[in-house]
Design a protein around this motif. Structure first.
Motif, short mmCIF file in Angstrom:
data_model
loop_
_atom_site.label_atom_id
_atom_site.label_comp_id
_atom_site.label_asym_id
_atom_site.label_seq_id
_atom_site.Cartn_x
_atom_site.Cartn_y
_atom_site.Cartn_z
N PRO A 1 -34.47 -15.10 -31.15
CA PRO A 1 -35.21 -15.00 -29.89
C PRO A 1 -34.33 -15.24 -28.66
CG PRO A 1 -36.44 -16.32 -31.46
CD PRO A 1 -35.08 -16.05 -32.07
N GLU A 2 -33.38 -16.15 -28.82
CA GLU A 2 -32.49 -16.41 -27.68
C GLU A 2 -31.62 -15.19 -27.38
OE1 GLU A 2 -28.92 -19.48 -26.41
OE2 GLU A 2 -30.15 -19.93 -28.15
N LEU A 3 -31.16 -14.52 -28.43
CA LEU A 3 -30.35 -13.32 -28.23
C LEU A 3 -31.17 -12.20 -27.62
CD1 LEU A 3 -27.52 -12.26 -28.64
CD2 LEU A 3 -28.20 -11.45 -30.88
N ARG A 4 -32.42 -12.08 -28.03
CA ARG A 4 -33.30 -11.06 -27.43
C ARG A 4 -33.52 -11.36 -25.95
NH1 ARG A 4 -38.08 -9.57 -31.67
NH2 ARG A 4 -36.77 -8.38 -33.07
N ALA A 5 -33.68 -12.61 -25.62
CA ALA A 5 -33.84 -12.98 -24.20
C ALA A 5 -32.57 -12.68 -23.43
CB ALA A 5 -34.21 -14.46 -24.10
N GLU A 6 -31.42 -12.92 -24.04
CA GLU A 6 -30.15 -12.63 -23.38
C GLU A 6 -29.95 -11.13 -23.17
OE1 GLU A 6 -27.68 -14.46 -22.06
OE2 GLU A 6 -28.85 -16.28 -22.39
N MET A 7 -30.53 -10.31 -24.04
CA MET A 7 -30.39 -8.86 -23.89
C MET A 7 -31.08 -8.36 -22.62
SD MET A 7 -31.01 -7.57 -27.81
CE MET A 7 -31.29 -5.90 -27.31
N LEU A 8 -32.07 -9.08 -22.13
CA LEU A 8 -32.80 -8.66 -20.94
C LEU A 8 -32.06 -9.00 -19.64
CD1 LEU A 8 -36.39 -9.69 -22.01
CD2 LEU A 8 -35.35 -7.42 -22.10
N THR A 135 -21.68 -12.22 -19.90
CA THR A 135 -22.32 -13.36 -20.54
C THR A 135 -23.05 -12.91 -21.80
OG1 THR A 135 -22.58 -14.46 -18.41
CG2 THR A 135 -23.98 -15.23 -20.20
N PHE A 136 -23.74 -11.77 -21.73
CA PHE A 136 -24.41 -11.25 -22.90
C PHE A 136 -23.42 -10.91 -24.00
CE2 PHE A 136 -25.76 -7.39 -25.22
CZ PHE A 136 -26.72 -7.97 -26.01
N GLU A 137 -22.31 -10.26 -23.64
CA GLU A 137 -21.30 -9.91 -24.65
C GLU A 137 -20.70 -11.17 -25.27
OE1 GLU A 137 -18.53 -7.37 -22.68
OE2 GLU A 137 -19.95 -5.71 -22.52
N GLN A 138 -20.48 -12.20 -24.45
CA GLN A 138 -19.94 -13.45 -24.98
C GLN A 138 -20.93 -14.11 -25.93
OE1 GLN A 138 -16.86 -14.89 -24.54
NE2 GLN A 138 -17.56 -16.34 -26.07
N ASN A 139 -22.21 -14.14 -25.54
CA ASN A 139 -23.23 -14.75 -26.41
C ASN A 139 -23.39 -13.96 -27.71
OD1 ASN A 139 -23.67 -16.76 -24.57
ND2 ASN A 139 -25.46 -15.78 -23.65
N LEU A 140 -23.31 -12.62 -27.62
CA LEU A 140 -23.39 -11.81 -28.82
C LEU A 140 -22.19 -12.06 -29.73
CD1 LEU A 140 -24.95 -9.61 -30.34
CD2 LEU A 140 -23.63 -7.92 -29.07
#
Length: 174
Positions: A1-8, A135-140
């Protein structure tokens, strides 16, 4: 869920860039109004043989304005129309039409002036969008690294379990 939120987040930041650019979109305006006045006739000079002096005015105006991204000035073009009719006998042009075409350039000289100052909000939004994307790429990348690390930790634990079972069997045999 956190990754899905980060995708937005990058999508939301892209919308912020579009919103910053929207300040430079042309703006269309229109206005229509009708006004009527009726006053008792004090003298017969204006309205001979009538009890009231009546005047009716129709206004319909259209305009386009645009904020300039180079200098933060505002360029506008407007068409103002009005039609006036009256029951006065001495008005030569009854009804009268008064169209007016107006070109205007409003340029602030001291406030918000500059070649790059007008687009500062756009550039800030673009930097924010890049930051959200990175930030999204780093989190992924962190998520993939954590998943791979957890997988290899489970493989190592299973190998250690088999090794310890083999050592236990050898210890029991001896």
């Amino acid at each position: 869920p956190e990754l899905r939120a980060e995708m937005l987040q990058p999508e939301a930041a892209l919308e912020a860039v579009r919103q910053a650019y929207a300040a430079f979109d042309p703006r269309l305006d229109s206005k229509a109004s009708v006004g009527k006045t009726a006053v008792p006739a004090i003298s017969n000079f204006y309205s001979v043989g009538q009890e009231t002096f009546a005047r009716k005015e129709w206004d319909w105006n259209f305009g386009v304005s645009k904020l300039l991204s180079t200098t933060n000035g505002t360029l506008s073009i407007g068409l103002d129309n009005s039609r006036i009719s009256s029951n006065a006998r001495d008005w030569l042009g009854n009804p009268s039409y008064n169209p007016e075409l107006v070109f205007s350039l409003s340029q602030p000289l001291l406030r918000n002036f500059g070649v790059d100052f007008a687009t500062i909000n756009v550039r800030l939004a673009q930097v924010g969008q890049l930051r959200a994307q990175y930030t999204f790429e780093q989190n992924l990348s962190d998520f993939v690294l954590q998943t791979a690390t957890d997988y290899w930790n489970v493989v190592r634990a299973m190998e250690n379990l088999q090794l310890n079972r083999g050592a236990l069997e050898l210890a029991q045999d001896t």
